[in-house]
Motif scaffolding. Sequence first.
Motif, PDB file in Angstrom:
ATOM      1  N   GLY A   1      45.780  35.170  31.393  1.00  0.00           N
ATOM      2  CA  GLY A   1      44.971  34.577  30.326  1.00  0.00           C
ATOM      3  C   GLY A   1      44.046  33.497  30.854  1.00  0.00           C
ATOM      4  N   ALA A   2      44.549  32.664  31.773  1.00  0.00           N
ATOM      5  CA  ALA A   2      43.717  31.603  32.353  1.00  0.00           C
ATOM      6  C   ALA A   2      42.563  32.195  33.162  1.00  0.00           C
ATOM      7  N   LEU A   3      42.844  33.248  33.925  1.00  0.00           N
ATOM      8  CA  LEU A   3      41.776  33.894  34.696  1.00  0.00           C
ATOM      9  C   LEU A   3      40.752  34.554  33.769  1.00  0.00           C
ATOM     10  N   GLY A   4      41.241  35.164  32.700  1.00  0.00           N
ATOM     11  CA  GLY A   4      40.323  35.767  31.731  1.00  0.00           C
ATOM     12  C   GLY A   4      39.413  34.730  31.110  1.00  0.00           C
ATOM     13  N   ALA A   5      39.968  33.581  30.749  1.00  0.00           N
ATOM     14  CA  ALA A   5      39.153  32.502  30.184  1.00  0.00           C
ATOM     15  C   ALA A   5      38.119  32.019  31.186  1.00  0.00           C
ATOM     16  N   MET A   6      38.519  31.927  32.454  1.00  0.00           N
ATOM     17  CA  MET A   6      37.582  31.482  33.485  1.00  0.00           C
ATOM     18  C   MET A   6      36.424  32.468  33.648  1.00  0.00           C
ATOM     19  N   ILE A   7      36.724  33.758  33.634  1.00  0.00           N
ATOM     20  CA  ILE A   7      35.670  34.770  33.768  1.00  0.00           C
ATOM     21  C   ILE A   7      34.715  34.696  32.584  1.00  0.00           C
ATOM     22  N   ALA A   8      35.246  34.520  31.386  1.00  0.00           N
ATOM     23  CA  ALA A   8      34.390  34.389  30.198  1.00  0.00           C
ATOM     24  C   ALA A   8      33.522  33.138  30.294  1.00  0.00           C
ATOM     25  N   TRP A   9      34.090  32.051  30.817  1.00  0.00           N
ATOM     26  CA  TRP A   9      33.307  30.822  30.973  1.00  0.00           C
ATOM     27  C   TRP A   9      32.176  31.016  31.973  1.00  0.00           C
ATOM     28  N   ILE A  10      32.460  31.703  33.081  1.00  0.00           N
ATOM     29  CA  ILE A  10      31.415  31.981  34.089  1.00  0.00           C
ATOM     30  C   ILE A  10      30.290  32.796  33.471  1.00  0.00           C
ATOM     31  N   ASP A  11      30.659  33.782  32.670  1.00  0.00           N
ATOM     32  CA  ASP A  11      29.650  34.613  32.001  1.00  0.00           C
ATOM     33  C   ASP A  11      28.738  33.759  31.126  1.00  0.00           C
ATOM     34  N   PHE A  12      29.329  32.851  30.351  1.00  0.00           N
ATOM     35  CA  PHE A  12      28.525  32.006  29.456  1.00  0.00           C
ATOM     36  C   PHE A  12      27.737  30.961  30.241  1.00  0.00           C
ATOM     37  N   ARG A  13      28.382  30.348  31.227  1.00  0.00           N
ATOM     38  CA  ARG A  13      27.744  29.251  31.966  1.00  0.00           C
ATOM     39  C   ARG A  13      26.495  29.711  32.700  1.00  0.00           C
ATOM     40  N   PHE A  14      26.539  30.907  33.279  1.00  0.00           N
ATOM     41  CA  PHE A  14      25.411  31.397  34.070  1.00  0.00           C
ATOM     42  C   PHE A  14      24.572  32.422  33.325  1.00  0.00           C
ATOM     43  N   GLN A  15      24.877  32.605  32.009  1.00  0.00           N
ATOM     44  CA  GLN A  15      24.072  33.497  31.166  1.00  0.00           C
ATOM     45  C   GLN A  15      23.859  34.857  31.824  1.00  0.00           C
ATOM     46  N   LEU A  16      24.960  35.475  32.219  1.00  0.00           N
ATOM     47  CA  LEU A  16      24.893  36.751  32.920  1.00  0.00           C
ATOM     48  C   LEU A  16      24.459  37.867  31.973  1.00  0.00           C
ATOM     49  N   GLY A  17      23.618  38.730  32.468  1.00  0.00           N
ATOM     50  CA  GLY A  17      23.266  39.935  31.716  1.00  0.00           C
ATOM     51  C   GLY A  17      24.408  40.932  31.785  1.00  0.00           C
ATOM     52  N   HIS A  18      24.255  42.033  31.076  1.00  0.00           N
ATOM     53  CA  HIS A  18      25.342  43.019  31.009  1.00  0.00           C
ATOM     54  C   HIS A  18      25.685  43.572  32.388  1.00  0.00           C
ATOM     55  N   LEU A  19      24.656  43.943  33.176  1.00  0.00           N
ATOM     56  CA  LEU A  19      24.905  44.502  34.497  1.00  0.00           C
ATOM     57  C   LEU A  19      25.524  43.458  35.419  1.00  0.00           C
ATOM     58  N   SER A  20      25.037  42.229  35.345  1.00  0.00           N
ATOM     59  CA  SER A  20      25.588  41.164  36.186  1.00  0.00           C
ATOM     60  C   SER A  20      27.044  40.899  35.849  1.00  0.00           C
ATOM     61  N   PHE A  21      27.374  40.934  34.561  1.00  0.00           N
ATOM     62  CA  PHE A  21      28.765  40.716  34.152  1.00  0.00           C
ATOM     63  C   PHE A  21      29.654  41.831  34.686  1.00  0.00           C
TER      64      PHE A  21
END
Length: 336
Positions: A98-118
């Motif tokens: 769960g902690a790793l999942g939250a971190m990945i979601a935070w990285i996605d939001f923080r760096f505004q990743l597009g779908h392919l980048s995510f």
Amino acid sequence: MIGKGFYQTLASPWLWGILVLAACLPLALNSYHLHLLTLALVYVALASAWNIVGGMAGQVSLAHSLFIGIGAMLSTALLVKFGINMWAGLVISAAIAGALGAMIAWIDFRFQLGHLSFVLITLAFAEMGAIIVEGWEFLGGASGLLLPRDTGDFWAFQFGGGRGAFWVMLGLAAAVVLVNVAILNAPLGYYLRTIRDNEKAAQAIGVNVLRHKITAMTISAVLTSIVGTCYVRYLTFADPYLLATPTITIEIVLFATVGGLGRAFGPALGALLLVPLGEVLRGQLGGAVPGLHYFIYGVVVIVVILVTPRGLLPLAERAWRGLRRRGPEPRPASAS
């Protein structure tokens, strides 16, 4: 707050009838067919857990093999190396996932990743996880870890053989599907679908995108880790090449897509149809012509996606509604 749709589903006689009928199947099936259905239920739970992120939130994550590996490999290592009860290992693994999942979601939001980048970022996490599992002796390395013999001691996280494993997986799969139903009928489900359809518009109307992305990924990761722990107990052997490889995530995405993304019962339908199909084709054709079963399986998947791009569930629902509208023909009036 959960909408009334969840309680209507929970009170449905169809749902309980299917579950009761399914619970009776181990009494009538041989070990091979029981294994097929148990494996299908494992993938029902995994695909439904992934659906929370990939189907509802529209984030195509390939990191779920990492969560499966944490649940399977770490809980096994804690048991084998330190004698920690596997129930405790399940909780520890789920918390880390769960902690790793939250971190990945935070990285996605923080760096505004597009779908392919995510997709690529999550794939990189999955690959790193596979490398760590295969190279870390504590987790068994490339050789994996063998669990103690299953004697049926429930408090030691043992299921008592094939029938017990089937019933555990049936309950777990039903629970994960009901989590999907609950989310879809709660505000979180509406927010996730808004984010999926138009993230910028969701932000503009005040939806907390970061919080809901983290919530979805955390729930999905925790459920996936729990399924991974139960799966490895059923297998009795923690194989890193099966449980920590990104290939398993691709299978999960395939089942969810074929069944119907973003729907509560779509991924379950896809897994229940494709997992037995793949196993039967491999058993019947795998030794005849090398690769023939893969070719036929691929053709079936391509045809399904071309015929019904939204998945099999909408097609099944339309067929069911047509049958209900047709109903029995009215009897002619009596001549008296």
